[in-house]
Each structure stands twice: as structure tokens, then as C-alpha cells.
Design a protein around this motif. Structure first.
Motif, short mmCIF file in Angstrom:
data_model
loop_
_atom_site.label_atom_id
_atom_site.label_comp_id
_atom_site.label_asym_id
_atom_site.label_seq_id
_atom_site.Cartn_x
_atom_site.Cartn_y
_atom_site.Cartn_z
N SER A 77 0.80 -0.58 0.05
CA SER A 77 -0.45 0.00 -0.48
C SER A 77 0.71 1.48 -0.09
N GLY A 78 0.86 1.79 -1.22
CA GLY A 78 1.81 3.32 -1.09
C GLY A 78 3.46 2.61 -0.90
N THR A 79 4.15 3.02 -0.06
CA THR A 79 5.46 2.64 0.16
C THR A 79 6.09 2.26 1.11
N ARG A 80 4.58 1.42 1.28
CA ARG A 80 4.12 0.70 2.80
C ARG A 80 3.77 -1.13 2.89
N THR A 81 4.61 -1.96 3.31
CA THR A 81 4.07 -3.28 3.37
C THR A 81 3.16 -3.36 4.43
N TRP A 82 2.23 -4.46 4.48
CA TRP A 82 1.40 -5.06 5.39
C TRP A 82 1.26 -6.31 5.44
N HIS A 83 2.18 -6.90 6.38
CA HIS A 83 2.72 -8.13 6.62
C HIS A 83 0.96 -8.91 8.01
N TRP A 84 0.28 -9.69 7.51
CA TRP A 84 0.07 -9.92 8.38
C TRP A 84 0.51 -10.88 9.32
N TYR A 85 0.46 -10.56 10.80
CA TYR A 85 1.07 -11.75 11.89
C TYR A 85 0.44 -12.24 12.59
N GLY A 86 -0.73 -12.71 12.79
CA GLY A 86 -2.25 -13.03 13.59
C GLY A 86 -3.47 -12.39 13.38
N SER A 154 2.55 -13.86 -0.32
CA SER A 154 2.51 -14.15 0.25
C SER A 154 2.30 -14.30 2.18
N CYS A 155 2.59 -14.70 3.22
CA CYS A 155 3.09 -14.57 4.30
C CYS A 155 2.98 -15.76 5.28
N ALA A 156 3.41 -16.09 6.81
CA ALA A 156 3.49 -17.40 7.63
C ALA A 156 4.32 -16.83 8.98
N ASN A 157 3.68 -18.14 9.93
CA ASN A 157 4.86 -17.23 11.27
C ASN A 157 4.94 -18.74 11.82
N THR A 158 6.92 -18.78 11.57
CA THR A 158 6.65 -20.56 11.40
C THR A 158 7.90 -20.44 12.52
N HIS A 166 8.89 -15.30 11.08
CA HIS A 166 8.02 -14.60 10.10
C HIS A 166 8.28 -14.69 8.38
N ILE A 167 7.98 -15.76 7.78
CA ILE A 167 8.42 -15.90 5.90
C ILE A 167 7.81 -15.28 5.65
#
Length: 204
Positions: A77-86, A154-158, A166-167
Motif C-alpha cells: 500500500s503505497g511505500t508500505r507493506t502490511w504483513h499479516w502476523y495474526g 503470501s506470508c506465515a509464522n513458522t 516470519h516468512i
């Protein structure tokens, strides 16, 4: 006799990479190789803020956030990236501006709806690329990271070697991004080097 006011002394802390003095630039090629199978790189200059949505704020949250934030995805989103963490939690990344600037901007945008915690110096980010990157990660991670399953975005916690990681596969990039607590950065990098040894690797 001269006196110095301590309040007038300004100390600028120098925050080095946790990998400094532990791992130096290195390249190990196999017989006949001209390029390594895996490239491990530390990513510098990122601002990170952990954003947690307050309870019962889903409607107002939707009014403040333009991007559609979905479970196990990375959204630009613009200059940012939002990573889902939970559930209700994201890590917002930006490579522009000062670390504190991102926190201030998010507080202005999400004040009362969510709260943020500055993580820029609490995390280390490593990039893994190359034709054998997936094979190396398969030794450390139980997730199915095949491109058909773990698509770009895609992203996930492992866990890797009992370390929480967080990958992510950030849209528009051909690598895997690993986010780990700063104190575990050396351990994770050493594990990646070991897993990559049979393919030839370069650390930079």
C-alpha cells in the motif's frame, strides 16, 4: 574548575547489525559452479511497526485502511507493506524515512483504532534467493513453500531450529524474506548457511 551539564550532552547510539563481526562476506561454490545456488542477504534500512487493532474496531479500521488485509498475505500500500502476523495484528514495513516517522504516521492514521509498537531495531530481516533457495528452506521449515502453494504475496509464522520466524514472499520480488528477533539473527543465518552448503552459497 569547569563544569559540564550532562543534559547538554547528546549521545547518538550506533546500532550495528547483529551479524557484524560474526559473519563476513563469504562465497562457497561447488566444483564447476559459477553462481551459487543460494544467496543470503541481510536487508538494511527498514522501518517496522507492529500494529494491533483494538477490540470492536473492525468497522472503523476498514474506514481508515484502504488496502484489503487478508490472513497470511502481504499487501503493498503505497511505500508500505502490511504483513499479516495474526488475528488483528500486522507488521508494517517501510524503507523510506526515519524509523520514528513511520510510527508517527501510523499513529496519525490509526489513532484510537489501533496501537503500534516500534520494532525497527528489535528485528533482523534476511533475504534468501537463488535457484536452490526453496530446497535449503525445506530443510528448516515444515511449511509447503512451493510457488503453487506459497504464492507471491503470501506470508506465515513458522519455526526454524526452534526459532520463531516470519516468512514472506513480497509482491514484485523473487526471494523469500525472513523476519526474526534480533537476538536470533546469527543463529538463523548460521542455520541457513549450513542448509545451503551442498548447493553453493553466497552471504552478503
Amino acid at each position: 574548575r569547569e563544569y559540564v551539564c550532562v543534559a547538554e550532552l547528546i549521545f547518538e547510539p550506533v546500532i550495528d547489525s547483529p551479524l557484524l563481526r560474526h559473519l563476513e562476506d563469504a562465497q562457497v561454490l561447488l566444483s564447476g559452479q559459477t553462481h551459487p545456488g543460494v544467496v543470503i542477504k541481510e536487508i538494511h534500512g527498514r522501518s517496522l511497526v507492529l500494529v494491533t487493532r483494538r477490540q470492536n474496531m473492525e468497522l472503523k479500521w476498514g474506514e481508515r485502511i484502504d488496502a484489503a488485509l487478508v490472513k497470511n498475505t502481504v499487501v503493498a500500500s503505497g511505500t508500505r507493506t502490511w504483513h499479516w502476523y495474526g488475528p488483528g495484528i500486522w507488521v508494517v514495513c517501510s524503507s523510506e524515512g526515519e524509523e520514528s516517522q513511520l510510527s508517527v504516521e501510523l499513529e496519525t492514521q490509526l489513532g484510537g483504532v489501533a496501537y503500534g509498537v516500534e520494532l525497527s531495531h528489535a528485528r533482523s530481516i534476511l533475504s534468501l534467493s537463488g535457484p536452490k533457495a526453496l530446497s535449503a528452506l525445506a530443510k528448516l521449515c515444515s511449511l509447503d513453500l512451493h510457488p503453487k502453494m506459497f504464492v507471491a504475496g503470501s506470508c506465515a509464522n513458522t519455526t526454524m531450529h526452534d526459532m520463531k520466524v516470519h516468512i514472506a514472499r513480497v509482491p514484485g520480488r523473487d526471494d523469500f524474506e525472513l523476519d526474526v528477533m534480533r537476538g536470533f539473527a546469527v543463529c538463523l543465518c548460521e542455520a541457513l548457511v549450513s542448509a545451503s552448503a551442498e548447493y553453493g552459497y553466497r552471504f552478503e
